[in-house]
Every structure is written in C-alpha cells, then in structure tokens.
Design a protein around this motif. Structure first.
Motif, short mmCIF file in Angstrom:
data_model
loop_
_atom_site.label_atom_id
_atom_site.label_comp_id
_atom_site.label_asym_id
_atom_site.label_seq_id
_atom_site.Cartn_x
_atom_site.Cartn_y
_atom_site.Cartn_z
N TYR A 62 0.81 -1.22 0.00
CA TYR A 62 0.00 0.00 0.00
C TYR A 62 0.84 1.27 0.00
O TYR A 62 0.39 2.33 -0.42
N ASN A 127 -7.47 -5.28 -1.91
CA ASN A 127 -7.91 -4.37 -0.84
C ASN A 127 -7.83 -5.00 0.55
O ASN A 127 -7.46 -4.33 1.52
N ASN A 251 -9.76 1.44 5.85
CA ASN A 251 -9.05 1.16 4.59
C ASN A 251 -9.26 2.27 3.56
O ASN A 251 -9.26 2.02 2.36
N GLN A 254 -11.77 1.73 0.79
CA GLN A 254 -11.50 0.75 -0.28
C GLN A 254 -12.02 -0.63 0.14
O GLN A 254 -11.27 -1.57 0.39
#
Length: 478
Positions: A62, A127, A251, A254
């Motif tokens: 990420y 995700n 998140n 997401q």
C-alpha cells in the motif's frame, strides 16, 4: 482479464502445480476429519506465526496501510475463522438423511454426504489481500480440496512472502500461492479447475466467467457495485454519522461492501455533515501519521480525484470533513469527503467509488428509496439505519442485495457464520462458515434400495393393481 479466440499461454509454474494437485487429489479424494482439521491448523499457524511479516508486506504494497486495521480486519478474523471451522467441521461432515416418497417404503434409505470438488483456483483482490485469500481457503481446505491462489499485482510483496512461507506449513500439492503480472491472470482462470473463486470487479468477473465456461468450471464470483444506505427520520444522526464514517475511513473506503451512496431526510443533511466532521477529526488529528490507509496506487488515486472533479463540473459540491494538517498527496493520503447535489449523470453515481467519497441524496418517502435502489444493478450490501421494525421489514422485503446491515455498516461482511455473497451484478455464490464449506463440496446424493422394493407394485402390465394403487395415491394427494 480480456478473453479472445487465442488461448493465453499457461505459465509452466501454473501447469506444473496444477498437475501435481490433480494427482494429489486423486490419491486422497475424501480426506478424513482429522486430515482436514490438520490442514486448517496448518493454515492457522501460517497466519499466526507470520502475523508481523504479513502485516508489513501489506503495508509495503500500500505504501501506508494502517497496521491496526490489517491486524484486526485481516489477521485476527482469519485466525478466528480457521478455529471456528476446526470446531464445527465434524458437524458439517455428517451425512444428512433425506425423506423418501411413498413408492420407496418401507426399507430403502437416502442421504447426502459432502465430498471435495478437487482443485480450486482462487483469485485474490488487493484491498484485503490476507482476508480475501484465507477466508475462502478455510472453506476450501475444510471441504478437503487442494488450492492454487493467485494474488493481485498490487499485492506483490505479500504474494512473494506467502509463496516463500506457505510450503513450510502445507505442501504445494495441497496449497500454492502465485504472484500476478505480465498477463498471468487470464492464463490462471483458463486452467480446468474444478471450481474458481474470484473476488474483484464485475467487469473482470465477466471475463473470469467466460474463461471458466470453456471448461465448464463452476464459479463463485464476489463482486461489488454501489451499495446504498438509508437513514430513517427516527434514527440518531450522530450515531449514523459515526458508524457510516467509520466504514468510510476504514481502509480509506476501499471496501467492496462500503456505503457507496447515502439517503438522508432533507432536513438532516447539515446535522449529518457536522457530526461526520466531528467524528473524522476525533479519530485523526493528523491523518498522515500511519493510522489512516493510503489509496493503493497512483492510478486509483487519480481515478478518485477525477470522480470528484467530474461531480463538481456537473454541479456537485465537495464538503471537506478533515481539518488537520494537509493531506500527504505524495503518499496518496485522501481524507473522507462528502459530495452534495449529486445527479445520475455524474461518474460518482454510475460506478463504484472504492474510496473515501460519500455522495448524499435526499429523500422524502421510503418508496422513493426503494424505487431508486431497484432501478439499478443489485448491490453487494444494503444498509438501513432505523429503530422502526416495520420500516426495517419494508426495506428488507422490497429490495434485494448481497447482504444487509441494520444500524451498522460493513460489519456483516466479517461475521463467519453469516454467508457472504452477492446477487446479479454483485456476484453469485456464497462463502464463510458452513456455506463456504458447501460451496467447495459436492453434496453427493445416495439412494440405497431395501430388501423389499416398493416399485415392484407398479410394474407392467399396468392394468389391475398398478393402476388401482396409482389412482388411490393420486386421490390421497389431491
């Protein structure tokens, strides 16, 4: 994953493991309870022993992934789901007696029992890559299958780590992980698996389904879409704002089951904005310090920014909720925003957002909400905020979605004993808990004839007793 007339090249790595797993399945087509539990314990140890490394790999993929969220929403839930399956598996494996019709009395028997389907291919999104890999694997291994797992191209650090450590816990002829890239996705779903489990977008799901159709491979598709939420006039705006914004911040929005657009009573919008802003700033005095997750990559960041810009160009208004230090745009940090004045011609109301934008529509009647939702593709989730039981029932009975949250957002997707799955555009099939076990099992029906065969009374010639008996039976059923 586009399909065309030319079959994609199958990487040797895929083919070699697939061949070994096919052979392993044929050698042990119906593992014992103890063998299946041993596989689940190994999967649990894989996650538990390497929790810190898994969290760090996701963080690297990420650029900035909140470690608490990874540990809580992925590692912990995977651990708990594996332990629950180990505990409940004995009950899942029991044969189930089935009632017979009158022509099979008195001594015949019928039952079903679950058998593994074989080699299962799993396609994992980026995700929640730990959860979306291990949650289906729990059902797959509980059902006694072998599994090949292809990770996302945005999860390369995690994919390489899993590829390295997995053989220490389960042999590759039972479980194998693969990284993505260089067109390997279409090749993976072209393999003649006994089942394909895919999580991702509806567009890619269609391509996966087309590839699977060439081999008549059954598929489970966990897709997405625009999940609506409605707040009723009787519900606390403060509580609704806190719970909805929690989901939008988790998140960085997401999440495939996130609130994608919100219905509010016309006179509650400004109050909602105030409460939403208060919640965001209570949670994050500085959104750049690591507790808030980044957008996964530059392409996704640019797409969300373009979605907001498109809405503004067509008359919408963006409401900034976060008031702390400026977002670190270089690290793709994007705070949650509310979008007012949305219309159906805007991109934000046509495609899944998959980010921290929350469009608000106002409504006057419950029928208005139902008509709007039902005029669009079926969503993966539907959220109802109300204490009115009759209103809850009305929305449940007049809409359809993958799952429902009442007075809560997103949480239903993480409950092991609730089946998870979409409908129509949001997917097909279920997993989690017993439903996941059944998804990856062939529920095999068995009939055993008894020493006295009831059908002997209905043999030709049909004149006489066969006809009299049939007439009597039909009269009793009329």
């Amino acid at each position: 994953m586009p399909t065309n007339s030319a079959a994609p090249h199958i990487p040797e790595e895929f083919q070699a493991v697939f061949t070994r797993q096919q052979a392993a399945y044929r050698q042990a087509m119906n593992p014992t309870l103890q063998e299946r539990q041993a596989s689940l314990r190994a999967l649990h140890r894989l996650v538990t022993d390497n929790a810190d490394a898994l969290v760090e790999a996701v963080n690297q993929d990420y650029g900035c992934r909140c470690r608490f969220e990874t540990r809580f929403a992925e590692v912990f839930l995977a651990q708990d789901a594996a332990l629950c399956a180990i505990k409940e598996l004995k009950q899942w494996l029991k044969p189930q007696k089935r009632h017979l019709d009158v022509t099979q009395y008195p001594l015949a028997k019928a039952w079903t029992f679950p058998q593994p389907v074989g080699v299962v291919g799993v396609v994992v999104p980026w995700n929640f890559p730990i959860a979306m890999a291990f949650q289906p694997l729990i059902g797959i291994l509980a059902a006694g299958n072998c599994a090949m797992v292809k990770m996302s191209e945005n999860s390369n650090h995690l994919a390489l780590l899993l590829k390295e450590i997995s053989p220490k816990y389960l042999p590759t002829d039972k479980l194998a992980f693969f990284e993505d890239g260089e067109g390997r996705g279409p090749a993976f779903t072209t393999l003649p698996f006994n089942h394909i489990f895919f999580t991702g977008s509806p567009a890619t799901g269609r391509a996966v389904m087309a590839n699977a159709a060439k081999n008549l491979t059954p598929v489970t598709l966990e897709l997405g879409g625009k999940s609506p939420c409605v707040v009723a006039p009787d519900y606390s705006i403060r509580t609704a704002a806190e719970r909805i914004l929690w989901a939008k911040m988790l998140n960085a929005g997401q999440i495939c089951t996130n609130v994608d657009y919100l219905f509010l009573p016309e006179d509650k919008v400004e109050e909602f904005i105030r409460e939403a802003a208060a919640r965001v700033n209570r949670c994050f005095s500085d959104i750049n310090q690591g507790d808030y997750t980044a957008i996964i990559d530059q392409r996704s960041y640019d797409r969300i920014q373009a979605t907001a810009a498109d809405a503004v160009s067509k008359g919408a208004r963006i409401v900034e909720l976060y008031t702390g230090p400026a977002e670190d745009r270089a690290r793709r940090i994007m705070a949650p925003r509310i979008v007012l004045g949305v219309t159906d011609d805007m991109d934000i109301m046509q495609r899944e957002i998959f980010g921290p934008l929350l469009p608000i529509r106002t409504y006057k009647t419950r029928q208005e909400v139902v008509d709007y939702v039902n005029a669009r593709p079926r969503p993966l989730a539907f959220y109802i905020y109300s204490h009115d039981a009759a209103l809850q029932t009305y929305y449940l009975n007049h809409t359809i979605s993958g799952g429902v949250g009442i007075n809560e957002s997103v949480v239903q997707a993480g409950i092991h004993n609730l089946p998870f799955g979409g409908s129509g555009n949001s997917g097909m099939g279920h997993y989690h808990g017993h439903e996941g076990f059944l998804t990856f099992s062939k529920l095999r029906p068995v009939f055993q004839q008894g020493p006295v065969r009831g059908l002997d009374f209905f043999l030709p010639p049909y004149a006489g007793w066969p006809t009299k008996l049939l007439n009597l039976m039909m009269k009793m059923k009329s």
